[in-house]
Enzyme design. Structure first.
Site, PDB file in Angstrom:
ATOM      1  N   GLU A  27      -9.237   2.246  -5.861  1.00  0.00           N
ATOM      2  CA  GLU A  27      -9.535   3.412  -5.162  1.00  0.00           C
ATOM      3  C   GLU A  27      -8.451   4.099  -5.706  1.00  0.00           C
ATOM      4  O   GLU A  27      -7.037   4.812  -5.668  1.00  0.00           O
ATOM      5  CB  GLU A  27      -9.261   3.839  -4.034  1.00  0.00           C
ATOM      6  CG  GLU A  27     -10.156   3.510  -2.830  1.00  0.00           C
ATOM      7  CD  GLU A  27     -10.447   3.694  -1.451  1.00  0.00           C
ATOM      8  OE1 GLU A  27     -11.757   3.353  -0.779  1.00  0.00           O
ATOM      9  OE2 GLU A  27      -9.229   3.450  -1.217  1.00  0.00           O
TER      10      GLU A  27
ATOM     11  N   ASP B 151       1.006  -1.014   0.309  1.00  0.00           N
ATOM     12  CA  ASP B 151      -0.053   0.133  -0.321  1.00  0.00           C
ATOM     13  C   ASP B 151       0.919   1.282  -0.010  1.00  0.00           C
ATOM     14  O   ASP B 151       2.063   1.261   0.440  1.00  0.00           O
ATOM     15  CB  ASP B 151      -0.489   0.087   1.379  1.00  0.00           C
ATOM     16  CG  ASP B 151      -2.227   0.399   0.669  1.00  0.00           C
ATOM     17  OD1 ASP B 151      -2.631   1.752   0.992  1.00  0.00           O
ATOM     18  OD2 ASP B 151      -3.438  -0.286   0.598  1.00  0.00           O
TER      19      ASP B 151
ATOM     20  N   HIS C 263      -2.503   2.664  -4.416  1.00  0.00           N
ATOM     21  CA  HIS C 263      -1.929   2.410  -3.493  1.00  0.00           C
ATOM     22  C   HIS C 263      -0.597   1.855  -3.538  1.00  0.00           C
ATOM     23  O   HIS C 263      -0.378   1.247  -2.578  1.00  0.00           O
ATOM     24  CB  HIS C 263      -3.216   1.449  -2.524  1.00  0.00           C
ATOM     25  CG  HIS C 263      -4.473   1.695  -2.296  1.00  0.00           C
ATOM     26  ND1 HIS C 263      -4.437   2.741  -1.052  1.00  0.00           N
ATOM     27  CD2 HIS C 263      -6.007   1.945  -2.659  1.00  0.00           C
ATOM     28  CE1 HIS C 263      -5.753   2.508  -0.802  1.00  0.00           C
ATOM     29  NE2 HIS C 263      -6.182   2.869  -1.736  1.00  0.00           N
TER      30      HIS C 263
END
Length: 775
Positions: free
Chosen positions: A345, A205, A280
């Protein structure tokens, strides 16, 4: 003679045979069987089998390793090294017998006075049967040292058992906070106890790259560490100056990974790696800036990042060369059929203006950057498929079109799972509503800091991977479900355990046991035995389900407030006081709602076996002049946050930091304006407005509150104004704003609270109010 001794929650009668000096076996009852997850079928019979140092395990050589957990438990708790043989003795044995007609994870368990026979097809079936035996044994089997005066008896039972779903998983985020190899192995042990079979490791991440990749050593040398800002709130950590020494983090060597995977395999657990892309990945870009669109040097972020714009550039073939090389090393380490690539995302701001990305869009005939993300995922899916693996991703991989062989992990509710299964794709259901263990599990004022939300034990238990609206054909594509522990707010092993257990037990039963075989009241009784095991094992489990909560109603005719006390567990022994006195086992036992008509300090706590469990509930119910009085809304609250509706401002029940607790009324980009009718001329001194601020969730304190008074409800006169300037606030805060007014009489009170409007960072502005206190 007869002695009564306690074992766990039950009391068993032991008969000592004086003539031979041999202790008789434990006399069990059906209620002593407390297996989690609940088996498919259990038939209880009188009698018991006793394990002794001479008990032998009969097993074929290829299944010997399934005995490891139980043998180790007996070695520590009883001091026995129990023999493994290939020939069946006359008695006092546990036999593992293969039955190729059974399902892959199915088992049966037949216990008599003389022996135990397990039937299963393969490794996991035998393993689960032995874990069931473990839960039938006295809780002292979990001891970390020699336990004395324990009879190692289990009841005579016939059990037939198999899981409802093939995917029974738990995700551990090791990027936001790193958890070492030992903790990962301890987690695997807990998964095995609950017959869970999948550990999803979130290895990559923005805040850390946690797996050694030999071809790209800077991924861990640079990407594995960040500047230590653990003293600051997660979402208020500033960007570190480039070049600052980064010392906080860690990573797994490839040897560590091999050990974890092998250990998991011995416990019937498959480890699924997650290597995030295309977003990420700031930890990777910090190590190799050329992977991004504009090659800007960055630091590994120390905390929250939003929006996430520094992402991989899909316009460059070198990006895919890098990812394929990484995946080749990952697949060498993880035999899992599934490789998780994240896919969530991604803010595509840079893609829109990147020359390489725009060239790719043109060359591939794509419409937009959403289709460019689909291209990215499809290309990686083809690569993984060519290596015999299956791509798994969060439900954002549906955007722009889903790769043909991909499996979807549905987290933003259940919509992604419905859509993917309807298109014929397999899905793993993990909706944040029921499966996100970074959410609070009790009263936020009594819980450690968490991400937000509210996910108590009982709600986890309600989870069903097959959701409303799925056809029979869609249901066939549901592999199962899993829980996720994101660790932004989980900095230690102890807190990770607290957030995980016992909620993982509830989820384990939800994905193992048939829907018809699940019952919250029954589970509540059985999980208590598991709590005792956790205590002996030293697991830092949460007791939040024992917290006392209230339900309040107001009689509008006489203003009397009725307060009901409850906990998640049915028939809980709640002791309480109304005078602020300390709670003991001698305090009054709650049996029915309590009526109050004055300011009262309530204390309450759940007791079990005469001892307090869970946090003490304490709240002052401030009885005031407007309780239960009519309220007219000139600017009404938002439909999403109605609180107690017409009585919400005058029901004396104050909201908590959980803005979903049903006590808050919310106004979005709008002012609150309401009128309270006191029904007669009343002398007044001050008005208090209770508000919440949680800027991370878009909730802001009012910037002004005004009180106006009237005798007739028509002509109002300002009696007091309180103004406040906006200020950054990184936490969640409750505050009472007091507007003092000179002593004066009125029947009608108008309260106007002014919304912040547009926040400094843009977006909408919520204003949350829970009570208008009139004194």
């Amino acid at each position: 003679m007869k002695n009564v001794i306690a074992r766990g929650l039950s009391v068993f009668l032991l008969v000592f045979l004086v003539g031979c000096g041999e202790e008789s076996k434990t006399i069990f009852a059906q209620s002593d069987i407390n297996i989690v997850p609940k088996p498919t079928e259990v038939k209880f019979s009188p009698g018991a089998f006793r394990f002794t140092k001479d008990t032998k395990f009969v097993v074929e050589e290829d299944m010997v390793k399934t005995l490891e957990i139980l043998q180790d438990k007996f070695s520590v708790a009883a001091g026995w090294n129990m023999e493994v043989v290939s020939t069946v003795p006359d008695m006092n044995f546990v036999e593992l017998s293969k039955d190729p007609s059974m399902g892959e994870e199915e088992y049966s368990l037949h216990v008599t006075d003389d022996n135990v026979v397990i039937n299963a097809k393969g490794y996991n079936g035998f393993l689960y049967a032995l874990e069931t035996i473990r839960q039938l044994l006295p809780i002292e089997i979990e001891s970390k040292s020699l336990a004395s005066n324990v009879l190692w008896d289990i009841p005579n039972v016939d059990i037939k058992d198999s899981p409802r779903f093939e995917w029974r998983g738990f995700m551990l985020d090791v990027s936001r906070h790193f958890f070492d190899k030992d903790y990962v192995m301890e987690t695997i042990d807990q998964l095995a106890l609950l017959k869970m079979n999948t550990l999803h490791l979130h290895l990559v991440d923005d805040q850390g790259w946690r797996i050694e990749i030999k071809k790209y050593p800077k991924l861990t040398e640079v990407g594995g560490f960040r500047v230590d800002q653990e003293d600051k709130p997660w979402n208020a950590r500033p960007t570190a100056e480039f070049g600052t020494n980064a010392t906080f983090g860690g990573f797994y060597t490839q040897e560590d990974i091999k050990e974890i995977v092998a250990y998991a395999s011995s416990r019937g657990v498959t480890v699924v790696p997650e290597i995030e892309m295309p977003a990420h990945v700031m930890s990777a870009i910090a190590a190799y800036p050329e992977l991004s669109c504009f090659q800007k040097p960055i630091m590994v972020p120390s905390g929250g990042v939003w929006p996430i714009t520094e992402i991989y550039c899909p316009g460059k073939d070198t990006t895919f060369e890098f990812l394929e090389n990484v995946m080749l090393e990952v697949m060498e380490l993880f035999p899992s059929q599934y490789i998780h690539i994240g896919g969530d995302e991604a803010t595509k701001t840079n893609w829109k203006i990147c020359p390489d990305c725009n060239k790719r869009i043109q060359e591939e005939g794509l419409e937009n950057v959403e289709e460019l993300q689909s291209y990215f995922i499809r290309r990686m899916e083809r690569f993984l498929s060519s290596k015999g693996r299956t791509l798994l991703g969060w439900d954002e991989i549906l955007e722009g079109g889903l790769a043909s062989g991909a499996t979807v992990m549905s987290w933003r509710g259940v919509k992604g799972g419905l859509e993917a299964s309807d298109a014929g794709h397999d899905v793993v259901m993990t909706p944040n509503s029921h499966c996100y263990f970074d959410y609070y599990q009790g009263d936020q004022d009594a819980e450690p800091l968490a991400w937000g939300g509210n996910l108590p034990l009982s709600k986890v238990y309600q989870f069903d991977p097959v959701v409303e609206g799925m056809s029979e054909e869609q249901a066939k594509h549901v592999l199962g479900g899993q829980a996720n522990l994101w660790t932004e707010y989980v900095p230690s092993n102890a807190q990770a355990e607290y957030m995980t257990y016992p909620r993982l037990a509830a989820l384990a039963e939800a994905v193992w046991s048939s829907k018809d075989n699940r019952n919250w009241d029954d589970f509540s009784n059985r999980v208590s035995s598991l709590f005792q095991r956790y205590g002996i094992m030293g697991v830092h489990y949460a007791k939040s389900a024992y917290q006392v909560t209230t339900e309040t109603s107001v009689n509008t005719e006489n203003g009397v407030i009725s307060i009901a006390l409850k906990s998640e567990f049915p028939q809980a022994d709640i002791r309480f006081s109304l005078d602020g006195s300390d709670i003991t086992s001698a305090s009054e036992k709650y049996s029915a709602p309590v009526d109050i008509d004055r300011t009262t300090n309530i204390k309450a706590q759940v007791f079990k076996d005469g001892e307090p469990v869970g946090a003490i509930f304490e709240k002052t119910i401030k009885y005031h002049k407007a309780v239960g009085k009519p309220v007219t809304y000139i600017n009404k609250y938002h439909d999403s946050y109605k609180g107690a509706e017409d009585l919400g401002m005058v029901n004396v029940v104050r909201g908590s930091k959980n803005f979903h607790d049903g006590q808050w009324q919310g106004w979005l980009d709008n002012d609150m304006e309401l009128v309270i009718d006191l029904e007669s001329l009343t002398e007044l001194e001050k008005i208090t407005v209770g508000a919440m601020e949680n800027q991370g969730s878009g909730i802001y304190f009012p910037v002004q509150m005004e009180v106006l008074l009237s005798e007739d409800g028509e002509a109002f006169k300002s009696a007091g104004i309180l103004k406040r300037d906006f200020a950054d606030n990184i936490g969640s805060e409750l505050q009472d704003f007091v507007i003092d007014i000179d002593k004066q009489s009125a029947q009608y009170i108008k309260v106007v609270a002014t919304n912040l409007g547009t926040p400094p960072n843009g977006g909408g502005s919520w204003m949350f109010i829970d009570e208008v206190v009139v004194e």
